[in-house]
Write an enzyme that holds these catalytic residues in place. Structure first.
Site, short mmCIF file in Angstrom:
data_model
loop_
_atom_site.label_atom_id
_atom_site.label_comp_id
_atom_site.label_asym_id
_atom_site.label_seq_id
_atom_site.Cartn_x
_atom_site.Cartn_y
_atom_site.Cartn_z
N GLU A 448 0.87 -1.19 0.00
CA GLU A 448 0.00 0.00 0.00
C GLU A 448 0.90 1.24 0.00
O GLU A 448 1.74 1.39 0.90
CB GLU A 448 -0.91 0.01 1.23
CG GLU A 448 -2.10 -0.94 1.11
CD GLU A 448 -2.99 -0.93 2.35
OE1 GLU A 448 -4.21 -0.80 2.21
OE2 GLU A 448 -2.45 -1.05 3.46
N ASN A 486 -6.25 -3.03 6.16
CA ASN A 486 -6.46 -3.33 7.58
C ASN A 486 -7.73 -2.69 8.11
O ASN A 486 -8.36 -3.21 9.03
CB ASN A 486 -5.25 -2.87 8.40
CG ASN A 486 -4.10 -3.86 8.31
OD1 ASN A 486 -4.28 -4.99 7.84
ND2 ASN A 486 -2.92 -3.46 8.73
#
Ligand code: 3HC
Ligand code: NAI
Length: 717
Positions: A448, A486
């Site tokens: 990411e 997440n």
């Protein structure tokens, strides 16, 4: 077959002495679009009638031979001339046709080559039938010609896996008749054509070959193995069936059956999902904010912290040619980090991914170890991977600000912390970015690239460049607690916990997700990651927890007993003698029963489908919020994040693609129904409501380049 179609000029026809050269020019990969098929067919007819031409060569312009059918045309109804008919026509030619292959011959490209009478490749050429990765099978004779040419076992190895093989292996398998020493593919083709003409070599048609018979058990075993690996994906299994058909029927019947199977898969959700994934992969790095922006120089990097993540990041960088300076707190920690890196690199050598020579170079020259931050003075980019503590991270960045050269990119690998707050302690917030790797960092594909408020565009481009160098799949994310992956994980895990307490067990939820196609269920994953990590996060967040949030205590009770998952041999599962696969821990059920009793929770009955619906609704709803807020630019960024970082089955295309297939209205209705019991958790995403009310899909948003407010986020830079 006669050719009455309009030529587009994408396949040229030129005589080179007595050899007709047909060059396919359809940049970038010479896909067999309708226009190319039309031209190729016309040229084959021309060759047949051209008395001067004694042989023909088919060659690709640019970097490759032919990369297959034009995947973009699959959405439209098939138009004539169909590829299988065209290839039959090539094969039926009365004079030799030779495929001269460079770059790649993939899918329909290899099938076209198999329709030729001879195939020659240059060194470095690769061939394969990767259709399986698009949720289809080769549909232009690949499943019928290849086994006749190379035998059933080799075909069973290549087609269901979609593997590409190099020229030398392709010659050994019998796919190529020759691997030329010439670098120039046209020269290679002409030389081969000369020998075909001069030696009057008989035409060899794959459709007329007979492969050595194999026992039926070969197919049974292949099907069982492929079914297990495919975890619900249909195309690999259908590939085996199609090859088996080749062993049982005439070529013509086999072709008819292959076509039928191909067409059925082409109209399946799985094909749509895998095509979406194919194009999404290629869209990830196409961002307005870095369009035309050059990345900064990237030769040497620094890594701070040599624990689980730091050592993995250093390994990945070293294995891909970067010089790394790793900083730790003391000599002991440095020695541990070096040992981990050496073990990782040694593992790659054992697997044949790296030579012993490179290993030596990496460990003795490319890797430097230091306890002094001043050693980072020459680093082009530094990734911080110290403890997940904002104060520690701030101190590290203050030091980096002092020692790093101007223009160095300063990155944090934080999982959850605020990258803006970290950037703010430096005098160069424009150079600060989040680079969130996944564990094990030298293996997991996802990266990411977390863009903070002040991150400069060329720093973002450098993040993507690092991803490319390290062979990662880089996804742009914005700053929030948990970024894309997440954050969504936290929500669907919370939904799973509610299901477990109200109606089920961790084992059942894991089973449902395995059946859905995940490689592991969420509770087995938690055991692998370590239950103590979540416990620490829950404690950290306790003071700010909203009183309306349902809080479940079973995981805390487990941690209090020292059950941290695999590392303590006990968690949701019990891992006897260091086993990596556990058996359900019955004591978890006792803890759950107690929690229900203490909170007066009457167990509900939920079917597997209902469990799945809740899990997916939570995932999709949070994902929609992530897109709505611009944390992900487009739904496809979420899809790829979940596929590459969280085990979401690629053949389902990611959660947003899955939601489109299920129907957004159905998912929204489910959310509203669940909200009757827990209105705080099940707050529908505004974006989801908006899409349902306007009849649009996440796919529409992808096509538009993201939701409108989000596009502004990216364009403002
Ligand atoms: N059809 C249409 N477009 C294609 C394509 C195809 N078969 N293959 C690649 N492209 C496009 C890509 O979408 C990309 O477009 P973009 O620039 O607009 O993003 C462009 O070509 C370049 O592709 P890559 O970025 O992937 O370029 P690389 O150089 O990294 O890779 C490649 C080249 C190895 C050829 C890779 O593109 C590839 O693997 N392509 C797919 C091959 C494939 O799956 N073939 C089977 C097709 S199905 C088939 O043939 C059915 C038949 O059996 C009937
Ligand atoms: P870890 O505890 O294994 O390693 C941290 C290392 O940093 C230790 O070796 C420690 O000695 C070193 N360190 C601490 N302070 C330092 C300093 N000031 N200077 C130099 N070295 C220092 O932790 P882990 O798991 O590697 O995590 C590191 C970071 O990566 C955290 O921010 C974490 O949230 C993040 N992360 C962790 C993932 C995981 O699965 N473990 C996944 C993705 C991100």
């Amino acid at each position: 077959m006669s050719s009455s179609f309009q030529s587009s000029g994408q396949v040229s026809y030129e005589l080179n002495g007595d050899v007709a050269v047909m060059t396919v020019s359809n940049a970038p990969v010479n896909a067999l679009s309708h226009a190319v098929r039309v031209d190729l067919l016309a040229n084959i007819e021309k060759f047949e009638e051209d008395a001067t031409a004694k042989a023909a060569i088919i060659v690709g312009a640019g970097k490759v031979f032919i990369a297959g059918a034009d995947i973009r045309e699959f959405k439209r109804p098939a138009t004539q001339p169909h590829l299988p008919d065209l290839i039959d026509r090539i094969e039926a030619c009365s004079k030799p046709v030779i495929a001269a292959i460079h770059g790649v011959a993939l899918g329909g490209g290899l099938e076209a080559a198999l329709g030729c009478h001879f195939r020659v490749g240059v060194k470095g050429a690769k061939v394969g039938l990767p259709e399986v990765h698009l949720g289809i099978i080769p549909g232009a004779g690949g499943t019928q010609r290849l086994p006749r040419l190379v035998g059933y076992e080799k075909a069973l190895e290549m087609i269901p896996s979609g593997a590409q093989i190099g020229a030398v292996d392709a010659k050994a398998a019998g796919i190529l008749d020759d691997v030329s020493d010439e670098n120039d593919v046209l020269a290679a083709g002409l030389t081969f054509a000369r020998s075909v003409i001069d030696n009057s070599m008989p035409l060899r048609r794959c459709s007329e070959l007979v492969a050595p018979a194999v026992d039926a058990s070969v197919f049974v075993a292949a099907k069982a193995a492929v079914t297990k690996r495919a975890r619900g994906q249909m195309s690999p299994v259908v590939c085996v069936e199609a090859i088996e058909i080749a062993s049982k029927t005439s070529f013509a019947d086999g072709m008819a059956k292959e076509r039928e199977m191909f067409m059925e898969l082409k109209s399946s959700d799985q094909h749509r999902a895998l095509s979406h994934a194919f194009f999404a992969d290629r869209a990830l790095g196409k961002l307005p904010e870095i369009d035309g922006i050059a990345p900064r120089k990237l030769d040497a990097i620094g890594v701070i912290g040599g624990g689980t993540m730091g050592a993995g990041i250093a390994t990945g960088a070293l294995m891909n040619g970067l010089a790394v300076t790793l900083i730790e707190r003391d000599e002991d920690a440095l020695a541990r980090a070096k040992a981990t890196i050496a073990k990782n690199i040694g593992g790659a050598v054992k697997k044949g991914k790296l030579s012993a020579e490179k290993e030596q170079h990496i460990l003795e020259e490319a890797l430097s170890l230091s306890t002094d931050y001043a050693s980072l003075g020459e680093a082009d980019l530094v990734v911080e991977a110290v403890f997940e503590d904002i104060d520690v991270k701030k101190q590290v960045f203050q030091q980096l600000d002092k020692v790093c050269k101007a223009g160095a990119v300063l990155a944090t690998n934080t999982s959850y912390l605020d990258v803006n707050a970290i950037a703010a302690v430096t005098n160069r917030p424009e150079d600060v970015i989040g680079l969130h790797f996944f564990s094990p960092a030298h293996i997991m594909r996802l990266l990411e690239v977390v863009v903070a408020d002040k991150t400069a565009p060329d720093v973002i481009a450098t993040g993507f460049q690092l991803g490319k160098i390290m062979r990662k799949v880089a996804v742009r994310a914005g700053v929030c607690d948990g970024f894309i992956g997440n954050r969504i994980l936290a929500t669907y895990r919370a939904a799973a916990d509610a299901v477990v307490v109200d109606a089920s067990s961790p084992f059942e939820v894991d089973d449902v997700m395995l059946e859905f196609g995940f490689p592991m269920g969420p509770y087995a994953v938690a055991d692998l990651a370590g239950l103590d990590i979540g416990w620490a996060t829950r404690k950290r967040k306790a003071p700010s927890r909203d009183p309306r949030e349902r809080y479940f205590t079973f995981a805390d009770r487990m941690c209090e007993q020292g059950w941290f998952g695999q590392k303590t041999s006990k968690g949701y599962y019990v891992y006897e003698d260091g086993a990596r696969k556990g058996t359900p821990n019955p004591e978890v059920l006792t803890i759950l029963a107690k929690e229900r009793m203490e909170n007066d929770i009457a167990t509900q009955n939920l079917s597997k489908e209902q469990i799945l619906d809740r899990y997916m609704a939570a995932m999709v709803n949070e994902a929609a919020k992530v897109v709505e807020e611009g944390i992900a630019l487009r739904p496809l960024d979420v899809d790829m994040t979940l596929i590459y970082g969280y085990g979401f089955p690629r053949w389902r295309g990611g959660p947003m693609q899955y939601a489109d297939q299920v129907g957004l209205d159905k998912i929204l209705n489910n959310i509203k129904e669940y909200a009757r019991d827990d209105a705080y958790f099940w707050q529908p995403a505004k974006l989801l409501e908006e899409l349902v009310s306007t009849g649009k899909t996440f796919g529409d948003l992808n096509a538009e380049g993201g939701n409108n407010s989000v596009k502004k986020v990216s364009e403002k830079a």
